[in-house]
Design a protein around this motif. Structure first.
Motif, PDB file in Angstrom:
ATOM      1  N   ASP A  31       0.821  -1.229   0.000  1.00 34.28           N
ATOM      2  CA  ASP A  31       0.000   0.000   0.000  1.00 34.28           C
ATOM      3  C   ASP A  31       0.844   1.264   0.000  1.00 34.28           C
ATOM      4  N   LEU A  48      -3.757   9.865  -6.686  1.00 33.58           N
ATOM      5  CA  LEU A  48      -3.928   9.094  -5.456  1.00 33.58           C
ATOM      6  C   LEU A  48      -5.340   8.560  -5.372  1.00 33.58           C
ATOM      7  N   ALA A  51     -10.308   9.292  -0.922  1.00 31.21           N
ATOM      8  CA  ALA A  51     -10.276   9.190   0.536  1.00 31.21           C
ATOM      9  C   ALA A  51     -11.385   8.298   1.016  1.00 31.21           C
ATOM     10  N   ARG A  82      -2.207   8.950   1.463  1.00 30.00           N
ATOM     11  CA  ARG A  82      -3.668   8.890   1.455  1.00 30.00           C
ATOM     12  C   ARG A  82      -4.241   9.831   2.503  1.00 30.00           C
ATOM     13  N   LYS A  85      -4.146  13.306   1.283  1.00 35.62           N
ATOM     14  CA  LYS A  85      -5.204  13.491   0.302  1.00 35.62           C
ATOM     15  C   LYS A  85      -6.547  13.690   0.980  1.00 35.62           C
ATOM     16  N   GLN A  86      -6.792  12.917   2.055  1.00 33.90           N
ATOM     17  CA  GLN A  86      -8.039  13.072   2.796  1.00 33.90           C
ATOM     18  C   GLN A  86      -8.111  14.456   3.449  1.00 33.90           C
TER      19      GLN A  86
END
Length: 520
Positions: A31, A48, A51, A82, A85-86
């Motif tokens: 991951d 990416l 989310a 990640r 990105k969230q």
């Protein structure tokens, strides 16, 4: 197990835990995404994965999975990329909510650098300082200029409109101010011009222009002295007509402190007795004998001057004409008395011109040219004549405006103001006299005769009521005596029936259209 040997004891190793641990490490390695700062243009955040709901809802996550004796289940691991990105998705939601209320500055889209091996403290520090300050380049300058605030554009438009209105208002105020100043100057010039025409002020605005040849004559000094005593200005300039005098009138101008000179049409030419007699002699020869070779006559000479000076009103002033008659009489006496011969050469005899010849030439001149001739006995009389002419020319505009009343008849100056009557009745006698004088062909002497017999209209009406017939009423005033003059030159006459009848009709007729004059 004792507590003192916890650091030295080794925990038992179970195969199923090792297998699970190896599987979780393999999943974690699968991951993880490794990014380098040099690949920011290629590996953008758009590549990416989306989310997860739990991260979007703000659920905290850890970068290291910890095992404890209380939980045997393994928590899912969320990579750093990640989670960033969230967090960026959450920031975007907040920005979109704020955009509905205000327009935030436009930041260029830049990828967030992702590094490996960062701790939780460094992650929090990076999130707090996001987005980083950027420097506008050539590529991002167009994007920044393309997003101006609407309020700034509207404010600039309003400011420009206000400046235009203020500039227009200032221009209108300046134009109004200039117009008011011009009107004020015109009114002041009109007031000054009207004041300059008054009898007590007009002579101060006159300039008498004298030809230098006239000043060099015998009476030039007395002429200048007379003009100085009159109160007018005097100028010595060369004139188109020899030995002439002309006039200028200074009129106030709209410009402060300036005056314009307007020439008058009148011109007076001074002539000596010898020159005038020569012209009259030539005229007599033309009329009697038809001789035209000796020179122009008086009328021809004046007509030539009028042709060369159009618009001029010429008049002649002849000084000491009696000198010619005295010389002519003395020459006749010498020739008739047989005077003894003398060695001295005799003077040329004067032309044989009589007084009748002079009168005929003057009448012919007035009929054909309209020029007047004034005969003066001495130079002092000539100076007085010029002073009188100057005063008449100065007062001419005022008298013209005063007499231009628009009526078909002309009243004397003393009539224009009326007759003042006080509370005691003083002045009523003069009012009654003026009423009688308003009748046609009634002189002051005739009005005074009627006034002596009947000092008021009421007394005259009582006398009319005392008469028995209309014939007695119409002839009541006919026998009144009118006296003229005083002393040995006094004369007398009667009022007459015509004036008596008109005055009776004036006081007794009730017809508004009644004609008083029988000849009308």
């Amino acid at each position: 197990m004792s507590s003192g040997s916890d650091s030295e004891e080794e925990f038992p190793v179970y195969d199923f835990l090792q297998a699970g641990r190896r599987g979780s490490q393999a999943n974690r390695a699968a991951d993880l995404v490794f990014l380098d700062s040099s690949d920011t243009d290629v590996a953008s955040l758009s590549s990416l994965p989306a989310a997860e709901p739990a991260a979007a809802a703000g659920v905290p996550s850890v970068d290291v999975m910890m095992l404890s004796s209380d939980s045997e289940e393994e928590a899912p691991y969320v990579p750093l990329a990640r989670r960033l990105k969230q967090r960026q998705a959450v920031v975007s939601i907040v920005r979109n909510a704020n955009d509905s209320h205000r327009s935030p500055p436009c930041y260029p889209q830049q990828p967030l650098p992702v590094q490996t091996g960062v701790t939780a403290a460094e992650e929090r520090t990076a999130l707090k300082s996001w987005p980083p300050p950027t420097t506008l380049t050539a590529s991002t300058a167009g994007t920044s200029k393309a997003c101006p605030a609407k309020s700034t554009v509207a404010g600039q438009s309003i400011k420009t409109g206000r400046e235009e209105v203020n500039r227009r208002d200032r221009g209108d105020k300046e134009n109004r101010k200039v117009e008011l100043e011009r009107q004020k100057a015109e009114r002041k010039a009109q007031q000054e011009a009207a004041k300059a025409l008054r009898p007590e002020e007009c002579i101060k605005h006159m300039v008498v222009v004298v030809d230098p040849g006239l000043v060099l004559l015998e009476g030039g000094g007395s002429l200048l002295t007379s003009l100085q005593e009159l109160g007018c200005s005097c100028a010595i300039e060369k004139q188109p007509l020899p030995r002439s005098i002309s006039w200028l009138r200074r009129a106030p101008s709209q410009q402060i402190g300036e005056e314009s000179s307007v020439p008058e049409a009148h011109v007076v030419i001074q002539m000596t007795a010898d020159d005038f007699i020569a012209l009259v002699h030539n005229y007599s020869q033309e009329q009697r004998h038809g001789k035209t070779g000796q020179g122009p006559g008086l009328s021809c000479w004046v007509q030539e001057l009028q042709t060369r000076n159009p618009g001029r009103i010429i008049s002649l002033a002849v000084v000491d004409l009696e000198k010619h008659y005295r010389a002519q009489k003395a020459h006749g006496q010498k020739r008739g008395g047989g005077a003894k011969r003398s060695r001295k050469p005799q003077a040329e005899p004067p032309p044989d011109v009589s007084r009748v010849d002079v009168e005929e030439a003057v009448v012919h001149l007035q009929l054909h040219t309209g020029v007047q001739v004034r005969f003066l006995a001495a130079w002092k009389d000539f100076s007085d004549h010029i002073a009188m002419t100057t005063k008449a020319i100065a007062e001419a505009p005022f008298k013209h405006d005063r007499d231009n009343t628009g009526f078909s008849f002309c009243l004397e100056s003393e009539w224009a103001g009326g007759q003042k009557v006080d509370r005691l009745g003083k002045g009523l006698l003069q009012v009654w006299k003026r009423q009688i004088q308003q009748l046609n062909r009634v002189s002051p002497d005739m009005a005074s005769a009627i006034l002596g017999a009947y000092p008021s209209p009421q007394l005259l009406k009582q006398a009319y009521r005392g008469c028995r017939t209309d014939r007695e009423r119409t002839s009541l005033l006919s026998e009144l005596l009118i006296r003229r003059g005083e002393g040995v030159t006094a004369t007398s006459r009667r009022v007459g029936p015509e004036l008596s009848r008109r005055l009776h009709l004036l006081l007794s007729s009730e017809d508004a259209q009644q004609t008083l004059d029988s000849t009308a």
